[in-house]
Design a protein around this motif. Structure first.
Motif, PDB file in Angstrom:
ATOM      1  N   ARG A 101      30.997  46.415  37.678  1.00 39.89           N
ATOM      2  CA  ARG A 101      32.138  45.396  37.004  1.00 39.89           C
ATOM      3  C   ARG A 101      32.525  44.531  38.092  1.00 39.89           C
ATOM      4  NH1 ARG A 101      33.859  47.059  32.142  1.00 39.89           N
ATOM      5  NH2 ARG A 101      35.699  45.824  32.213  1.00 39.89           N
ATOM      6  N   ALA A 105      31.654  38.305  46.953  1.00 39.24           N
ATOM      7  CA  ALA A 105      30.846  37.156  47.552  1.00 39.24           C
ATOM      8  C   ALA A 105      31.340  36.749  48.815  1.00 39.24           C
ATOM      9  CB  ALA A 105      31.139  36.209  46.818  1.00 39.24           C
TER      10      ALA A 105
ATOM     11  N   ARG B 264      42.497  47.866  45.871  1.00 43.34           N
ATOM     12  CA  ARG B 264      41.944  48.339  47.212  1.00 43.34           C
ATOM     13  C   ARG B 264      40.806  47.662  47.514  1.00 43.34           C
ATOM     14  NH1 ARG B 264      38.718  52.339  48.028  1.00 43.34           N
ATOM     15  NH2 ARG B 264      39.072  53.339  45.846  1.00 43.34           N
ATOM     16  N   ARG B 265      39.667  47.455  46.930  1.00 43.38           N
ATOM     17  CA  ARG B 265      38.412  46.530  46.938  1.00 43.38           C
ATOM     18  C   ARG B 265      38.775  45.278  47.351  1.00 43.38           C
ATOM     19  NH1 ARG B 265      36.811  51.035  43.916  1.00 43.38           N
ATOM     20  NH2 ARG B 265      37.190  49.929  41.985  1.00 43.38           N
ATOM     21  N   PRO B 268      39.797  43.135  51.409  1.00 47.37           N
ATOM     22  CA  PRO B 268      39.214  42.423  52.539  1.00 47.37           C
ATOM     23  C   PRO B 268      39.146  40.851  52.113  1.00 47.37           C
ATOM     24  CG  PRO B 268      37.937  44.442  51.938  1.00 47.37           C
ATOM     25  CD  PRO B 268      39.131  44.399  51.033  1.00 47.37           C
ATOM     26  N   TYR B 269      39.601  40.696  51.013  1.00 50.18           N
ATOM     27  CA  TYR B 269      39.368  39.147  50.550  1.00 50.18           C
ATOM     28  C   TYR B 269      40.882  38.658  50.067  1.00 50.18           C
ATOM     29  CZ  TYR B 269      34.627  40.566  49.878  1.00 50.18           C
ATOM     30  OH  TYR B 269      33.352  41.257  50.361  1.00 50.18           O
ATOM     31  N   GLU B 284      40.529  43.193  29.255  1.00 45.02           N
ATOM     32  CA  GLU B 284      40.363  43.473  30.759  1.00 45.02           C
ATOM     33  C   GLU B 284      41.536  42.737  31.427  1.00 45.02           C
ATOM     34  OE1 GLU B 284      36.083  42.316  31.261  1.00 45.02           O
ATOM     35  OE2 GLU B 284      36.964  40.219  31.640  1.00 45.02           O
ATOM     36  N   GLN B 293      37.660  33.044  55.235  1.00 44.15           N
ATOM     37  CA  GLN B 293      36.690  33.251  56.036  1.00 44.15           C
ATOM     38  C   GLN B 293      35.640  34.366  55.325  1.00 44.15           C
ATOM     39  OE1 GLN B 293      39.796  32.837  58.749  1.00 44.15           O
ATOM     40  NE2 GLN B 293      38.114  31.112  58.768  1.00 44.15           N
ATOM     41  N   ALA B 294      36.568  35.565  54.450  1.00 45.16           N
ATOM     42  CA  ALA B 294      35.801  36.601  54.206  1.00 45.16           C
ATOM     43  C   ALA B 294      35.070  36.339  52.832  1.00 45.16           C
ATOM     44  CB  ALA B 294      36.786  37.760  53.952  1.00 45.16           C
ATOM     45  N   GLY B 295      35.510  35.218  51.952  1.00 47.54           N
ATOM     46  CA  GLY B 295      34.910  34.868  50.752  1.00 47.54           C
ATOM     47  C   GLY B 295      35.716  35.311  49.601  1.00 47.54           C
ATOM     48  N   GLU B 296      35.141  35.749  48.350  1.00 47.81           N
ATOM     49  CA  GLU B 296      35.674  35.881  46.988  1.00 47.81           C
ATOM     50  C   GLU B 296      35.299  37.031  46.604  1.00 47.81           C
ATOM     51  OE1 GLU B 296      33.404  32.815  47.168  1.00 47.81           O
ATOM     52  OE2 GLU B 296      35.233  32.043  48.451  1.00 47.81           O
ATOM     53  N   SER B 297      36.340  37.826  45.845  1.00 43.21           N
ATOM     54  CA  SER B 297      35.960  38.773  45.206  1.00 43.21           C
ATOM     55  C   SER B 297      36.428  39.053  43.789  1.00 43.21           C
ATOM     56  CB  SER B 297      36.455  40.239  45.858  1.00 43.21           C
ATOM     57  OG  SER B 297      37.959  40.194  45.447  1.00 43.21           O
ATOM     58  N   GLU B 298      35.849  39.660  42.917  1.00 42.82           N
ATOM     59  CA  GLU B 298      36.246  39.667  41.402  1.00 42.82           C
ATOM     60  C   GLU B 298      35.805  41.017  40.880  1.00 42.82           C
ATOM     61  OE1 GLU B 298      36.279  36.283  38.913  1.00 42.82           O
ATOM     62  OE2 GLU B 298      35.833  37.648  37.277  1.00 42.82           O
ATOM     63  N   GLU B 299      36.597  41.462  40.286  1.00 37.50           N
ATOM     64  CA  GLU B 299      36.124  42.962  39.396  1.00 37.50           C
ATOM     65  C   GLU B 299      36.984  43.020  38.152  1.00 37.50           C
ATOM     66  OE1 GLU B 299      36.536  46.177  42.151  1.00 37.50           O
ATOM     67  OE2 GLU B 299      36.101  47.769  40.878  1.00 37.50           O
ATOM     68  N   SER B 300      36.323  43.581  37.124  1.00 41.30           N
ATOM     69  CA  SER B 300      37.319  43.537  36.087  1.00 41.30           C
ATOM     70  C   SER B 300      37.206  45.225  35.629  1.00 41.30           C
ATOM     71  CB  SER B 300      36.577  42.923  34.894  1.00 41.30           C
ATOM     72  OG  SER B 300      35.276  43.668  34.724  1.00 41.30           O
ATOM     73  N   ILE B 301      38.779  45.252  34.985  1.00 40.17           N
ATOM     74  CA  ILE B 301      39.111  46.665  34.810  1.00 40.17           C
ATOM     75  C   ILE B 301      39.434  46.514  33.241  1.00 40.17           C
ATOM     76  CG2 ILE B 301      40.879  48.544  35.075  1.00 40.17           C
ATOM     77  CD1 ILE B 301      38.973  47.852  37.364  1.00 40.17           C
TER      78      ILE B 301
END
Lengths: 366, 366
Positions: A101, A105, B264-265, B268-269, B284, B293-301
């Motif tokens: 999920r 990137a 938590r995950r 870093p972003y 969701e 610098q680090a980029g992008e994150s996406e997570e769905s719950i």
């Protein structure tokens, strides 16, 4: 590039690369992590010009390729994942770490500007990882942690004839180990902290090959290699080796862990200078502390004593470090007269590693 | 004084007394530990005029008496011992801690100069330790750690009618809990860090009695008591309680641990401001981070969503703290318009403890 791998395996390799390269580098390319997928798996690598690291992991490679990404967020992302498997795939200008999920990137950095991992210097010899670690770890611990005098932050590694010898000192203590060696000539001064880290990387039973030239030392094993620039300073070998020739006043044979426990329990009474006193007596060593605020401690440890009855004071933490190197064994303390070092030794283990540890006693009013 | 006791029991009590009293006091008498042996066992106590602690342990008392000794070396000595039993005996001007082969001798300080442990203030009510801890720990965690504004380092504890209410805020988040109460009137502002430490002292099933007067709050249980001076500052109750009255724009019901893992995950972003974004969508919540610098994150719950689709940004660590308070449960996020707080709540547990946590969103450019 596109592959699927075990999250735990990939996470440990990324963490090791991030840890073995220093934390603060201005150039993001040099601080980056190279990820290369080939038919046989993935390689994670880094090179900050001082140190170079390469670690391999198994992976199911769907599409080969190589990219450069920021090391730290890549390692932290993998560390935080719960899923046992992870998909890593290049998507446009991003390296995507994909889970059920989630998508993480990371920007692709300029791989062509990265120096890559240099070829290993010529082979000097081979040694089992466990044996090398048992010689390196206590010796590296005796080196200085302060960069002011670089020569004291290094381990002097010398291969000649049938023995490999390691020596380090911070001027208050010195550790020397010697182990069987079937390789060639070797004479290098290696940063102690890196050496102690690197010997923990391979599996205990793995064979490690040592490679060296005038500028670098490299250690390589199945699935990984680390190389480091050498310290360019002349190690004071003659003076160090002279210290090993002890004129013994008294010899004490004692369980290292029992004595270490007594020293640890004397620490609350070690006073402003952190000093503990060993009093050699009939069939025992008395460990004593005395502090104006805390009071006095005394504990006796059974020992086999040969020679004069005498009393010596030591920095508790130096004595503890020295005894820890002999943990699980009987250690022999060779006590010399006056302010000359006390020499700790033990019978060589089955692995043929001989270890000698010197601790300079404290000047005391007695 | 002369007694024999379990080393582990005595060591834990000495460590707790040493920890609950601040580390740096100029006066060694005030920093001292009172040890009192009577027919029923030993009492370990301390009082630095701000806080007073008394803990009891079983012991075989050979000779009754009371002494004052330096707290820290006494605690450290006991912690380092291997033997299961220890003998503690007054010998001249020393308190000797004796083991088979060791003697640790602490100086006796002037017991008559020590203030002793004050009598408990009047009883306000009783409560089970586990229930009190589940209300105190998350609320105390929302208090400020900085002493500059004392009122924000406190937990406001109010007992009135059938509920005991606790509230704390550091101005960026606020936590409020309410639990069943059969005691009397109570209205005190208590140092949060001490309160959080103290509720861990009794056994989970023990009954804790709360005692208070105008100057002090004390908690007492079988075998121990701690009292503390109150914070003398007016808690901004009216403003705090007004914040609890939310005008809800959207309601999200989600597993607290699943959302906490995604937050938590995303760390870093989270970028230079440590910000994560929650995007409320159909069925969701998307947790997103973005960093140059680090980029992008996406997570769905997965979530049960009622109300408007919207997006809010938060300090990742405040959101993590809030979600941790609801660990193991489903949490309801009541999201308000604009920069008004997001309110986190859950169904009251079997213990009747209700918890509400407010987190102020970040101002974002969108």
């Amino acid at each position: 590039m596109d592959f699927t791998a075990s999250t735990a395996g990939l996470a440990s390799a990324a963490a090791d690369v991030a840890r073995l390269l220093p934390t603060r580098v201005v150039d993001p390319v040099i601080a980056g992590l190279v990820l290369r997928a080939t038919g046989s798996g993935v390689e994670l690598a880094g090179n900050d010009r001082e140190r170079a690291v390469s670690l391999s992991r198994a992976a199911t490679v769907h599409d080969e390729g190589a990219v450069l990404v920021p090391a730290r967020p890549f390692a932290e992302t993998l560390r935080g994942l719960d899923e046992p498997q992870v998909r890593v795939v290049v998507e446009g200008s991003r390296l995507a770490v994909r889970t059920g999920r989630g998508r993480f990137a990371l920007p692709l950095l300029d791989l062509h500007s990265h120096p890559g991992v240099p070829a290993l210097p010529p082979l000097a010899g081979r040694i089992t990882a466990r044996v090398l670690a048992s010689a390196v770890v206590p010796v590296a611990g005796a080196a200085s942690k302060e960069d002011a005098l670089p020569v004291f932050t290094g381990v002097h590694v010398q291969g000649a004839g049938s023995r490999l010898e390691l020596i380090a000192t911070d001027r208050y203590r010195m550790a020397y180990s010697s182990l069987p060696w079937s390789g060639g000539e070797l004479d290098v001064l290696v940063p102690a902290s890196l050496l102690a880290e690197v010997v923990r990387q391979p599996g205990a039973g793995d064979e490690v090959s040592l490679h060296a030239d005038d500028d670098r030392l490299a250690l390589a094993w199945r699935g990984g290699s680390v190389s480091t620039a050498l310290l360019a300073a002349p190690f004071p070998d003659d003076r160090a080796r002279k210290l090993l020739e002890a004129t013994i006043d008294s010899t004490v044979l004692v369980e290292a862990d029992a004595l270490a426990g007594a020293v640890r329990r004397a620490v609350p009474y070690a006073g402003p200078h952190g000093a503990v006193t060993l009093q050699v007596d009939d069939g025992e060593v008395r460990v004593r502390g005395s502090d104006p605020q805390a009071g006095e401690s005394e504990e006796s440890i059974k020992a086999t004593v040969d020679g004069n009855r005498l009393t010596k004071s030591f920095q508790a933490r130096y004595l503890s470090d020295a005894l820890k190197a002999f943990s699980g064994r009987r250690v022999e303390l060779r006590i010399q007269d006056g302010l000359r070092s006390t020499v700790l030794t033990a019978q060589a283990g089955d692995d043929g590693v001989e270890l000698t540890y010197l601790v300079v006693p404290l000047r005391t009013v007695s």
